[in-house]
Design a protein around this motif. Sequence first.
Motif, PDB file in Angstrom:
ATOM      1  N   GLY A 102       0.827  -1.209   0.000  1.00 30.45           N
ATOM      2  CA  GLY A 102       0.000   0.000   0.000  1.00 30.45           C
ATOM      3  C   GLY A 102       0.861   1.260   0.000  1.00 30.45           C
ATOM      4  N   LEU A 103       1.899   1.242   0.834  1.00 32.43           N
ATOM      5  CA  LEU A 103       2.798   2.396   0.922  1.00 32.43           C
ATOM      6  C   LEU A 103       3.517   2.621  -0.410  1.00 32.43           C
ATOM      7  CD1 LEU A 103       4.168   4.557   2.706  1.00 32.43           C
ATOM      8  CD2 LEU A 103       5.917   2.860   3.262  1.00 32.43           C
ATOM      9  N   LEU A 104       4.035   1.541  -0.996  1.00 37.27           N
ATOM     10  CA  LEU A 104       4.784   1.672  -2.255  1.00 37.27           C
ATOM     11  C   LEU A 104       3.862   2.112  -3.391  1.00 37.27           C
ATOM     12  CD1 LEU A 104       7.162  -1.435  -2.016  1.00 37.27           C
ATOM     13  CD2 LEU A 104       7.699   0.977  -1.575  1.00 37.27           C
ATOM     14  N   ASN A 105       2.657   1.511  -3.469  1.00 35.28           N
ATOM     15  CA  ASN A 105       1.672   1.959  -4.453  1.00 35.28           C
ATOM     16  C   ASN A 105       1.365   3.436  -4.240  1.00 35.28           C
ATOM     17  OD1 ASN A 105       0.903  -0.072  -6.244  1.00 35.28           O
ATOM     18  ND2 ASN A 105      -0.455  -1.044  -4.751  1.00 35.28           N
ATOM     19  N   GLY A 106       1.193   3.819  -2.965  1.00 32.13           N
ATOM     20  CA  GLY A 106       0.879   5.207  -2.643  1.00 32.13           C
ATOM     21  C   GLY A 106       1.977   6.139  -3.130  1.00 32.13           C
ATOM     22  N   LEU A 107       3.250   5.765  -2.885  1.00 31.04           N
ATOM     23  CA  LEU A 107       4.368   6.610  -3.306  1.00 31.04           C
ATOM     24  C   LEU A 107       4.416   6.717  -4.830  1.00 31.04           C
ATOM     25  CD1 LEU A 107       7.091   5.381  -0.782  1.00 31.04           C
ATOM     26  CD2 LEU A 107       5.926   7.605  -0.804  1.00 31.04           C
ATOM     27  N   ALA A 108       4.202   5.566  -5.507  1.00 35.96           N
ATOM     28  CA  ALA A 108       4.254   5.569  -6.971  1.00 35.96           C
ATOM     29  C   ALA A 108       3.188   6.507  -7.540  1.00 35.96           C
ATOM     30  CB  ALA A 108       4.050   4.145  -7.499  1.00 35.96           C
ATOM     31  N   PHE A 109       1.948   6.370  -7.045  1.00 29.81           N
ATOM     32  CA  PHE A 109       0.871   7.177  -7.621  1.00 29.81           C
ATOM     33  C   PHE A 109       0.895   8.611  -7.107  1.00 29.81           C
ATOM     34  CE2 PHE A 109      -0.531   2.900  -8.603  1.00 29.81           C
ATOM     35  CZ  PHE A 109      -0.707   3.065  -9.964  1.00 29.81           C
ATOM     36  N   ALA A 110       1.566   8.836  -5.971  1.00 30.98           N
ATOM     37  CA  ALA A 110       1.764  10.204  -5.496  1.00 30.98           C
ATOM     38  C   ALA A 110       2.614  10.954  -6.517  1.00 30.98           C
ATOM     39  CB  ALA A 110       2.441  10.193  -4.124  1.00 30.98           C
ATOM     40  N   VAL A 111       3.666  10.295  -6.990  1.00 28.19           N
ATOM     41  CA  VAL A 111       4.561  10.928  -7.974  1.00 28.19           C
ATOM     42  C   VAL A 111       3.789  11.196  -9.268  1.00 28.19           C
ATOM     43  CG1 VAL A 111       6.590  10.576  -9.437  1.00 28.19           C
ATOM     44  CG2 VAL A 111       6.644   9.886  -7.011  1.00 28.19           C
ATOM     45  N   VAL A 112       3.107  10.147  -9.778  1.00 29.72           N
ATOM     46  CA  VAL A 112       2.380  10.288 -11.043  1.00 29.72           C
ATOM     47  C   VAL A 112       1.320  11.385 -10.938  1.00 29.72           C
ATOM     48  CG1 VAL A 112       0.842   9.128 -12.674  1.00 29.72           C
ATOM     49  CG2 VAL A 112       2.749   7.864 -11.644  1.00 29.72           C
ATOM     50  N   MET A 113       0.499  11.300  -9.888  1.00 30.80           N
ATOM     51  CA  MET A 113      -0.631  12.220  -9.774  1.00 30.80           C
ATOM     52  C   MET A 113      -0.149  13.625  -9.435  1.00 30.80           C
ATOM     53  SD  MET A 113      -3.622  12.012 -10.589  1.00 30.80           S
ATOM     54  CE  MET A 113      -4.320  13.662 -10.654  1.00 30.80           C
ATOM     55  N   GLY A 114       0.970  13.703  -8.672  1.00 35.85           N
ATOM     56  CA  GLY A 114       1.558  15.005  -8.369  1.00 35.85           C
ATOM     57  C   GLY A 114       1.950  15.715  -9.660  1.00 35.85           C
ATOM     58  N   ILE A 115       2.603  14.973 -10.551  1.00 40.34           N
ATOM     59  CA  ILE A 115       3.035  15.562 -11.822  1.00 40.34           C
ATOM     60  C   ILE A 115       1.824  15.988 -12.661  1.00 40.34           C
ATOM     61  CG2 ILE A 115       4.196  15.067 -14.012  1.00 40.34           C
ATOM     62  CD1 ILE A 115       6.118  13.235 -12.373  1.00 40.34           C
ATOM     63  N   VAL A 116       0.821  15.076 -12.726  1.00 45.53           N
ATOM     64  CA  VAL A 116      -0.385  15.383 -13.505  1.00 45.53           C
ATOM     65  C   VAL A 116      -1.047  16.675 -12.981  1.00 45.53           C
ATOM     66  CG1 VAL A 116      -2.746  14.626 -14.035  1.00 45.53           C
ATOM     67  CG2 VAL A 116      -0.845  12.985 -14.172  1.00 45.53           C
ATOM     68  N   ALA A 117      -1.207  16.746 -11.649  1.00 45.18           N
ATOM     69  CA  ALA A 117      -1.889  17.911 -11.053  1.00 45.18           C
ATOM     70  C   ALA A 117      -1.091  19.183 -11.275  1.00 45.18           C
ATOM     71  CB  ALA A 117      -2.119  17.665  -9.566  1.00 45.18           C
ATOM     72  N   TRP A 118       0.232  19.061 -11.152  1.00 41.35           N
ATOM     73  CA  TRP A 118       1.126  20.209 -11.326  1.00 41.35           C
ATOM     74  C   TRP A 118       0.969  20.786 -12.729  1.00 41.35           C
ATOM     75  CZ3 TRP A 118       7.125  19.796 -10.131  1.00 41.35           C
ATOM     76  CH2 TRP A 118       7.663  21.089 -10.061  1.00 41.35           C
ATOM     77  N   ILE A 119       1.028  19.888 -13.737  1.00 35.94           N
ATOM     78  CA  ILE A 119       0.921  20.340 -15.129  1.00 35.94           C
ATOM     79  C   ILE A 119      -0.474  20.893 -15.412  1.00 35.94           C
ATOM     80  CG2 ILE A 119       0.950  19.573 -17.535  1.00 35.94           C
ATOM     81  CD1 ILE A 119       3.062  17.465 -16.638  1.00 35.94           C
ATOM     82  N   TRP A 120      -1.483  20.133 -14.938  1.00 33.96           N
ATOM     83  CA  TRP A 120      -2.869  20.485 -15.241  1.00 33.96           C
ATOM     84  C   TRP A 120      -3.258  21.837 -14.647  1.00 33.96           C
ATOM     85  CZ3 TRP A 120      -7.308  16.379 -14.303  1.00 33.96           C
ATOM     86  CH2 TRP A 120      -8.512  16.840 -14.890  1.00 33.96           C
ATOM     87  N   PHE A 121      -2.970  22.018 -13.344  1.00 36.10           N
ATOM     88  CA  PHE A 121      -3.431  23.226 -12.652  1.00 36.10           C
ATOM     89  C   PHE A 121      -2.297  24.193 -12.319  1.00 36.10           C
ATOM     90  CE2 PHE A 121      -6.752  20.085 -11.932  1.00 36.10           C
ATOM     91  CZ  PHE A 121      -7.871  20.808 -12.314  1.00 36.10           C
ATOM     92  N   ASP A 122      -1.093  23.848 -12.771  1.00 35.11           N
ATOM     93  CA  ASP A 122       0.059  24.718 -12.600  1.00 35.11           C
ATOM     94  C   ASP A 122       0.263  25.154 -11.145  1.00 35.11           C
ATOM     95  OD1 ASP A 122       2.279  26.054 -13.347  1.00 35.11           O
ATOM     96  OD2 ASP A 122       1.216  27.864 -14.011  1.00 35.11           O
ATOM     97  N   GLY A 123       0.040  24.248 -10.213  1.00 34.86           N
ATOM     98  CA  GLY A 123       0.231  24.629  -8.808  1.00 34.86           C
ATOM     99  C   GLY A 123       1.062  23.579  -8.090  1.00 34.86           C
ATOM    100  N   VAL A 124       2.235  23.961  -7.610  1.00 39.06           N
ATOM    101  CA  VAL A 124       3.105  22.980  -6.958  1.00 39.06           C
ATOM    102  C   VAL A 124       2.545  22.578  -5.595  1.00 39.06           C
ATOM    103  CG1 VAL A 124       4.645  24.700  -5.940  1.00 39.06           C
ATOM    104  CG2 VAL A 124       5.498  22.387  -6.416  1.00 39.06           C
ATOM    105  N   ASN A 125       1.885  23.528  -4.911  1.00 34.96           N
ATOM    106  CA  ASN A 125       1.303  23.192  -3.609  1.00 34.96           C
ATOM    107  C   ASN A 125       0.143  22.206  -3.764  1.00 34.96           C
ATOM    108  OD1 ASN A 125       3.089  24.753  -2.270  1.00 34.96           O
ATOM    109  ND2 ASN A 125       1.713  26.534  -2.065  1.00 34.96           N
ATOM    110  N   LEU A 126      -0.694  22.453  -4.781  1.00 35.85           N
ATOM    111  CA  LEU A 126      -1.805  21.536  -5.051  1.00 35.85           C
ATOM    112  C   LEU A 126      -1.263  20.134  -5.367  1.00 35.85           C
ATOM    113  CD1 LEU A 126      -4.851  21.137  -5.521  1.00 35.85           C
ATOM    114  CD2 LEU A 126      -4.502  21.821  -7.897  1.00 35.85           C
ATOM    115  N   ALA A 127      -0.179  20.094  -6.128  1.00 36.00           N
ATOM    116  CA  ALA A 127       0.456  18.817  -6.463  1.00 36.00           C
ATOM    117  C   ALA A 127       0.923  18.103  -5.204  1.00 36.00           C
ATOM    118  CB  ALA A 127       1.627  19.037  -7.428  1.00 36.00           C
ATOM    119  N   ALA A 128       1.522  18.859  -4.297  1.00 35.68           N
ATOM    120  CA  ALA A 128       2.010  18.254  -3.053  1.00 35.68           C
ATOM    121  C   ALA A 128       0.845  17.717  -2.227  1.00 35.68           C
ATOM    122  CB  ALA A 128       2.799  19.281  -2.246  1.00 35.68           C
TER     123      ALA A 128
END
Lengths: 463, 463
Positions: B377-403
């Motif tokens: 669960g932790l490893l899956n969480g870390l993997a998708f945190a990275v993927v979704m963080g990048i997606v959110a960052w690009i999509w909404f241009d907000g690094v805090n939202l990505a975090a």
Amino acid sequence: MTDQNTDQPTEPGDDEDFTPRRELLRQIDEALDAGDAARLEALLEPMHGADIADIIERLTPAERRKFLELYSIEMDGEILSEIDEAIRDEVIEALPKEVLAEAVREMDSDDVVDLVEDMDEGEREEILSALDDADRMAVEQSLTYPEYSAGRLMQSEVVTAPEHWTVGEAIDFLRAEDWLPEQFYHVILVDPRRHPVGYVALGRLLSAKRSVRLKDITEDSFRTISAYADEGDVAYAFNQYHLISAPVVDNDDRLVGVITIDDAMSVLDEEHEEDILRLAGVGDESAITDSVMETLWQRLPWLMINLVTAVVASLVIAIFEGTIQKIVALAVLMPIVASMGGNAGTQTLTVAVRALATKSLTGSNVWRVVRREAIVGLLNGLAFAVVMGIVAWIWFDGVNLAAVIAIAMVVNLCVAALAGILIPLGLEKAGADPALASGTFVTTVTDVVGFFAFLGLASAVLV
Amino acid sequence: MTDQNTDQPTEPGDDEDFTPRRELLRQIDEALDAGDAARLEALLEPMHGADIADIIERLTPAERRKFLELYSIEMDGEILSEIDEAIRDEVIEALPKEVLAEAVREMDSDDVVDLVEDMDEGEREEILSALDDADRMAVEQSLTYPEYSAGRLMQSEVVTAPEHWTVGEAIDFLRAEDWLPEQFYHVILVDPRRHPVGYVALGRLLSAKRSVRLKDITEDSFRTISAYADEGDVAYAFNQYHLISAPVVDNDDRLVGVITIDDAMSVLDEEHEEDILRLAGVGDESAITDSVMETLWQRLPWLMINLVTAVVASLVIAIFEGTIQKIVALAVLMPIVASMGGNAGTQTLTVAVRALATKSLTGSNVWRVVRREAIVGLLNGLAFAVVMGIVAWIWFDGVNLAAVIAIAMVVNLCVAALAGILIPLGLEKAGADPALASGTFVTTVTDVVGFFAFLGLASAVLV
């Protein structure tokens, strides 16, 4: 359950669940820790090979290495054929060559096939070299049939008799033979070209007079199975027709082996396992013995697919950002519409997948079932439209908002029902496993339609 | 597959799936429409009772009435015992009394038990009155054992022999008897007080000399089953130990019947059906023959429960309405966090439910599996945190939202893994079926935690 070696009384309500007692497992742990091979042997001596295999599967890899060091010379064909595929390589490598050879010699040809079929050429050769020529040829013959076919499942040890024999001749023959398989339930009658023409249950053979002709006491239920038949269909036939054993024939209708019900039962069990795991989006090879990394690699791809579909659903929401900003209640309520659709779709989907697996959903009733699901979807939709309409009305004090969520609910539950039945039917028609990936398809449809119907209607009516 | 009555060649890749051919079904439809009883009989004559039962199940209720009118006198015990419970009452009512009585007389006692166990007193009496005294007593004896117990599953027709007999004596006895069960695979050895002490496989009986003592050729794998044992455990034992038949004993360890593998196979099949349907929140009684109203009533309660849990999740969103109004991107992204948690939780849950059902998840390895799931669960969480963080960052241009979405993803996938394993374990421990309702529990947890973690963090960090 009482073993013949033990003497435990069986009581109603006794916790008899056929799994090894905790106390025994503790003693085994102790013997392992102490490195006491004699004690370990004594503890395992009364146990069935299948239970010993389960114990080996439940150990950690480190414990397993220790276990195999202490117990390797006791490992026999029975235990080896029961060991889960996931750890079989590990076990085989730990065994001394002579022990492995002896174990393989004890196994029926179908168990040897199961053992070697996933090995590479070199390993396979090494194992097969332990067998005598006839057994090796039987295994090699089996391996010429496709994976998951009846030919791989069958054992080549078959008891046959010429069709013109009498009961007395058959009994004399059986008494004279010393190579008989450990378990057999029928004598298969063959013509001079080895075509099976019927079979006689051993019970009837035993209860008939010596002068009775075998031909006159054959079973009504006689069926042959093509060596190329899919193992899932074989399991279905055993379950459907209450078969105990069935002769397997090649393309020329010549007898090549026999499948017994215990093998069919294992296949049925495996097919169920596959269905249930695939429906949940878990690799169908998953086992409780898998390591963290194996588990991770099975689950990541499915979660990745789910992420993509979740992002697609979010894109739908993004279209209506402006509307949500004006009426934030929409953000609160929209997951309810999507969630209800997802659940209703999964219900229909599961029933459909199961009905396809048991061959109870076929051409003759498919449209009736689709129609039923559509009507149920509509009625569910109407019921929850009323409930959710009232909830939304009270909660947000808006009759228009209540109407919007009610309509969206009807739309999404109808779509959910249709997606739940049509997607697995489509996958089946396309030759794919209906259990595979259909859950993701269905929830994607219900998320997208749910968000679109609810937010779209809201944008049109409320803003 | 070739029936002995037909002569079709079997080819590799042939579409042999053991279901009746479409052409045959069309002809049956025609005979029904024409009201042609003779033609219907002729078409069904070569078919196995199980296939005829399937055809009856697939008809619409109106067609079924017509079918039973035309075919009722041909209905025998074999067909009747194969008919699905869901439509059995309908079929029984349509049969003339004499036909029903004759059919019941043909059935083994376990099939009669299965037929009458859900009937009320009056109906049951009527059916049982068709049996002779010995058979009726056997059925009534069976009915004294709890539902879903080995006592209900067993047949009372048993072949026994005194333990001191020789092979010759046993064969002479079998030849003289005329009441032998249709199928039997072992002769059970009993002591003078009818305690089973071992059994002899018919194959060994046939291949041994007449002078050999039965005691010397008993099977190693002999096990007795308590009449009070749960039928699921019985099926497990048959599958685990490759049993073909097993003697059933009462509390005094006296032989009362025998269970054969085909019955165990049916139970295994039913238990799988229950698991898969319960996991999806569908009533476990659901059948493809159910009417719209039956289907609706099975599914409504589960959808109602889902509605309540969805509203609970919405209440969490409502707490953060103010935040969503300021940053509407949160409404777009929040379903992704919840959906990923729900899927990851369902994966873990399914593996856990399946492992509990096959008894491969027990006290000895449970903490290791919980630990594995938590790490995955932790490893899956870390993997998708990275993927979704990048997606959110690009999509909404907000690094805090990505975090924020990255952290929420890690939290929710860890919680999903723990809920997925601990909830079924808890239900099992509490004596409930781990498949039942655990899906709803798990997705409720992942929805609530997902929304709370994401929106809560967003409120703290972004506003």
